[in-house]
Design a protein around this motif. Sequence first.
Motif, PDB file in Angstrom:
ATOM      1  N   ALA A 242      29.798 -10.016 -10.377  1.00  0.00           N
ATOM      2  CA  ALA A 242      30.020 -10.273  -8.964  1.00  0.00           C
ATOM      3  C   ALA A 242      29.539  -9.112  -8.111  1.00  0.00           C
ATOM      4  O   ALA A 242      29.077  -9.309  -6.996  1.00  0.00           O
ATOM      5  N   THR A 243      29.661  -7.896  -8.627  1.00  0.00           N
ATOM      6  CA  THR A 243      29.322  -6.746  -7.791  1.00  0.00           C
ATOM      7  C   THR A 243      27.948  -6.160  -8.118  1.00  0.00           C
ATOM      8  O   THR A 243      27.215  -5.771  -7.224  1.00  0.00           O
ATOM      9  N   HIS A 244      27.591  -6.098  -9.395  1.00  0.00           N
ATOM     10  CA  HIS A 244      26.312  -5.476  -9.782  1.00  0.00           C
ATOM     11  C   HIS A 244      25.531  -6.403 -10.699  1.00  0.00           C
ATOM     12  O   HIS A 244      25.387  -6.155 -11.889  1.00  0.00           O
ATOM     13  N   ARG A 245      25.030  -7.466 -10.093  1.00  0.00           N
ATOM     14  CA  ARG A 245      24.392  -8.503 -10.876  1.00  0.00           C
ATOM     15  C   ARG A 245      23.204  -7.971 -11.693  1.00  0.00           C
ATOM     16  O   ARG A 245      23.074  -8.228 -12.882  1.00  0.00           O
ATOM     17  N   ASP A 246      22.330  -7.212 -11.053  1.00  0.00           N
ATOM     18  CA  ASP A 246      21.112  -6.771 -11.736  1.00  0.00           C
ATOM     19  C   ASP A 246      21.414  -5.781 -12.854  1.00  0.00           C
ATOM     20  O   ASP A 246      20.760  -5.781 -13.896  1.00  0.00           O
ATOM     21  N   MET A 247      22.430  -4.930 -12.613  1.00  0.00           N
ATOM     22  CA  MET A 247      22.795  -3.957 -13.638  1.00  0.00           C
ATOM     23  C   MET A 247      23.296  -4.657 -14.889  1.00  0.00           C
ATOM     24  O   MET A 247      22.950  -4.278 -16.012  1.00  0.00           O
ATOM     25  N   VAL A 248      24.103  -5.684 -14.714  1.00  0.00           N
ATOM     26  CA  VAL A 248      24.622  -6.430 -15.860  1.00  0.00           C
ATOM     27  C   VAL A 248      23.457  -6.985 -16.673  1.00  0.00           C
ATOM     28  O   VAL A 248      23.415  -6.898 -17.896  1.00  0.00           O
TER      29      VAL A 248
END
Lengths: 304, 387
Positions: free
Chosen positions: A173-179
């Motif tokens: 939800a907060t760091h989509r690309d990092m995940v």
Amino acid sequence: MNLLLEQLLNGLQFGVMLFLLAAGLTLVFGIMGLINLAHGSLYMIGAYAAAYVGVRTGSFLLAILAGLAAAAATGVAVEMIVLRRLYRRDHLHQVLATFGLILFFNEGMSILFGRQPLFANVPATLAGALTLPGGLRYPVYRLVIMATGAGVAGFLYLLIQHTRIGMLVRAGATHRDMVRALGVNVPLLYTAVFGLGALLAGLAGSMAGPLLSVQIGMGEQILILTFVVIVIGGIGSVRGAVIGALLVGLVDTMVRAFLPGLLRGIMSNASADSVGGGFSSISVYLLMAIVLLWRPRGLFPAHG
Amino acid sequence: MFRLAVTASAVALMALPAMAADPVKIGMVTTLSGPGGYIGEDARDGFKLAIQEEGGNLGGAPVQVLVEDDGLKPGNGKQSAERFLTNDKVKIMTGIIFSNVAEAVVPDVLEAGAFYLSLNAAPSNFSGKGCNKNYFVVSWQNDTLHEAVGANANRLGFKRMFAMAPNYQAGKDAIAGFKRVFKGEVVGEIYNSLDQTDFAAELAQIRAAKPDALYQFEPGGLGITFLKQFAQAGLKDTIPMAVAFPSVDQRILGAVGDAALGLHVSYHWNTDFDNPASKAFVADFEKTYSRVPTTYASQGYDTARLLASALKAVGGDVGKTDAFRAALRKADFVSVRGAFKFGQNQHPIEDWYAGDVVKGADGKPMVKTVAKILTDHVDAYAKDCHL
């Protein structure tokens, strides 16, 4: 006094139904960035499956299971066949595609079940009314819905705050690309989240069947309020969905119940009723406007 | 030689009366989708049943029915009507169920010089000063439905009643019509929203007001939900209910089942009417469509039969406008309601009946007629209409 308590319970129960729908919608919107107008269709599919199985078998438990299974299966299928192609597209494309899904499901349901609404019964064991302290008699079934809603909220809290899946969901939800960069199987996560949302919509639908009439278009009636809930609560936040749903449920019910009576003190009966009736249908939108003025990202914004 | 024979027979066929090749087109704009979709479906099927009984004709003239769904949206209805009037050159229109659609569409139809025969909607603005010589209503005038409930409540001796209707024009007209005839006191009124699905808040208010009885006008899907929740809230056994038939038509009855038992209903036609036309209609409808006809279906059927009588009088030539109109006004057909005649505003002058919902022989709830409550009832607007 009893009237006030009864209306409060009515508001809470309505809020719980909204929460079950809003939880799924807010997760899908917040984590996957997908606007899913067809969320109401999953609710309708759950309601139809539950009503159909319930009438055939006479078992409430089987009916609920059928509703859950049908909604979740439809949700997963829709995600894999249609929505997966839309994540990277513009929101407008998502709105168009999911609006198309609404038309598809509404027409499909009227082909399968006809245009006549289905009738589901409250199970005999839950059909009566319970006498609450103070002498108020309240339908058991509505109390069961509230309890179920509280259970689901607790379950979601544990799932999201205290499990690995929940951690991924929060991170998504907060760091989509990092995940994604960390090598998490994002398509699988998305399918799971969407399936969970569909499951909750199906639960709401199958529980709503015995209260409301199970009919084509029932999902769209409640979808708009569900969007109001997630906007008030903050998109992507389950906690926001809980608070937002209860707020909307209570405000809608209390204004509807008491405003015409209050207005009657200052104007004639007929105009009090029409002003009251008109105002109660806009009260939740007014609430949304006030919340957004105060907190433009909703009460509990997920994206920090 | 063969070709010659074919050509000759083709020419011979063409020489048959022109009527046979050129059916009278009837434009039907009605509501077929959404929660109210079954209403249009039944009205359409009733209309088509009359045509089927005559083997594709009405009054000896071949007819072609063009049907379009308005989806309960006035804009859609307007578009369909425009298509019928300009592209298909339709001269006879019918079908609209909901008054808000009728208010948008009917003026266009009349302006184009076509006839409009209403099989359901009859808003007050077309019944009084706004009446029109080419506008006929076979069903009722909207208010009379609710005046009949008022008469029924008087008959049943209710003194204090609670009134409830959706917050739109027809809902407000409903409560106004009810109050016009009801002699007792209205202790509370609620206007709920048209897309409401949960009536818990309203039910709590009704319980708190402790009325002798409840009058509600919640048609279609609203009615089903309301009746179910009314029974679930345990009010069914303490507060009697008097309603007009749209709140408990034959389909709603099928959907809510025992929750409807004990309701007091008023109507102008019911499946148990004891006249030959009605009996034949019910039997035929059940045979053709394998379901019980609603009152809406009977209105569709009567509308087609009225049209048949007028088409017969002009030999299928709608171009004879004045003769056609005069024939319509005569209403020379046998209605399933029994006697049928038009008042000066070309709305029916008719009898209203009261019935109770009881368990039928097959165990399913049905409406049983118990009394005639209004005889030759004329609506309140007829006197303002000067044609």
